[in-house]
Design a protein around this motif. Structure first.
Motif, short mmCIF file in Angstrom:
data_model
loop_
_atom_site.label_atom_id
_atom_site.label_comp_id
_atom_site.label_asym_id
_atom_site.label_seq_id
_atom_site.Cartn_x
_atom_site.Cartn_y
_atom_site.Cartn_z
N PRO A 1 0.81 -1.23 0.00
CA PRO A 1 0.00 0.00 0.00
C PRO A 1 0.84 1.28 0.00
CG PRO A 1 -0.94 -1.57 1.52
CD PRO A 1 0.37 -2.14 1.06
N LYS A 2 2.00 1.26 0.65
CA LYS A 2 2.87 2.43 0.65
C LYS A 2 3.37 2.74 -0.76
CE LYS A 2 4.53 1.23 5.21
NZ LYS A 2 5.66 0.70 5.98
N LEU A 3 3.72 1.70 -1.49
CA LEU A 3 4.21 1.89 -2.85
C LEU A 3 3.09 2.36 -3.78
CD1 LEU A 3 6.50 -1.24 -3.21
CD2 LEU A 3 7.23 1.13 -2.95
N VAL A 4 1.91 1.82 -3.61
CA VAL A 4 0.78 2.21 -4.47
C VAL A 4 0.36 3.65 -4.18
CG1 VAL A 4 -1.63 1.71 -5.03
CG2 VAL A 4 -0.01 -0.15 -4.80
N ARG A 5 0.30 4.02 -2.89
CA ARG A 5 -0.06 5.39 -2.54
C ARG A 5 0.94 6.39 -3.08
NH1 ARG A 5 0.07 4.89 3.04
NH2 ARG A 5 -0.88 2.87 3.21
N GLY A 6 2.22 6.00 -3.12
CA GLY A 6 3.25 6.88 -3.65
C GLY A 6 3.33 6.85 -5.17
N TRP B 1 4.93 2.81 -9.53
CA TRP B 1 4.42 1.64 -10.24
C TRP B 1 5.53 0.66 -10.61
CZ3 TRP B 1 -0.17 1.82 -8.77
CH2 TRP B 1 -0.90 3.01 -8.77
N LYS B 2 6.67 1.15 -11.04
CA LYS B 2 7.77 0.24 -11.40
C LYS B 2 8.28 -0.50 -10.17
CE LYS B 2 9.34 3.01 -15.28
NZ LYS B 2 10.42 3.86 -15.80
N GLU B 3 8.42 0.22 -9.07
CA GLU B 3 8.88 -0.40 -7.83
C GLU B 3 7.87 -1.43 -7.33
OE1 GLU B 3 8.97 2.79 -8.46
OE2 GLU B 3 11.03 3.45 -8.16
N THR B 4 6.58 -1.12 -7.51
CA THR B 4 5.53 -2.05 -7.10
C THR B 4 5.60 -3.33 -7.91
OG1 THR B 4 4.09 -0.20 -6.51
CG2 THR B 4 3.04 -2.32 -6.83
N ALA B 5 5.82 -3.20 -9.21
CA ALA B 5 5.90 -4.39 -10.07
C ALA B 5 7.12 -5.24 -9.72
CB ALA B 5 5.95 -3.96 -11.53
#
Length: 70
Positions: free
Chosen positions: A12-17, A20-24
């Motif tokens: 959720p921290k990555l998505v809120r920020g 997208w590349k880091e999330t993937a």
């Protein structure tokens, strides 16, 4: 269960920020680590990655041997 918990905390921290590349990348690495952990815990037979490397480089090695005449 632990992999899901880690994903629930960090993703959720990555998505809120809007990272997208880091999330993937994070999701892919977490998923692969979870799969390999399950394989290791259950002691399933898993082929060595060395066989894939040999399969890829054997034709290259034969071609280079043909070119050099050895």
């Amino acid at each position: 269960m632990v992999g899901c918990l880690i994903g629930w905390i960090d993703l959720p921290k990555l998505v809120r920020g809007k990272q997208w590349k880091e999330t993937a990348v994070y999701s892919g690495m977490l998923l692969s680590a979870t799969v390999f952990s399950v394989i290791a815990v259950n002691l399933w037979e898993f082929p060595s990655p060395l066989y894939i490397i040999i399969w890829i480089y054997e034709p290259v090695n034969q071609f280079l041997a043909y070119l050099t005449g050895t």
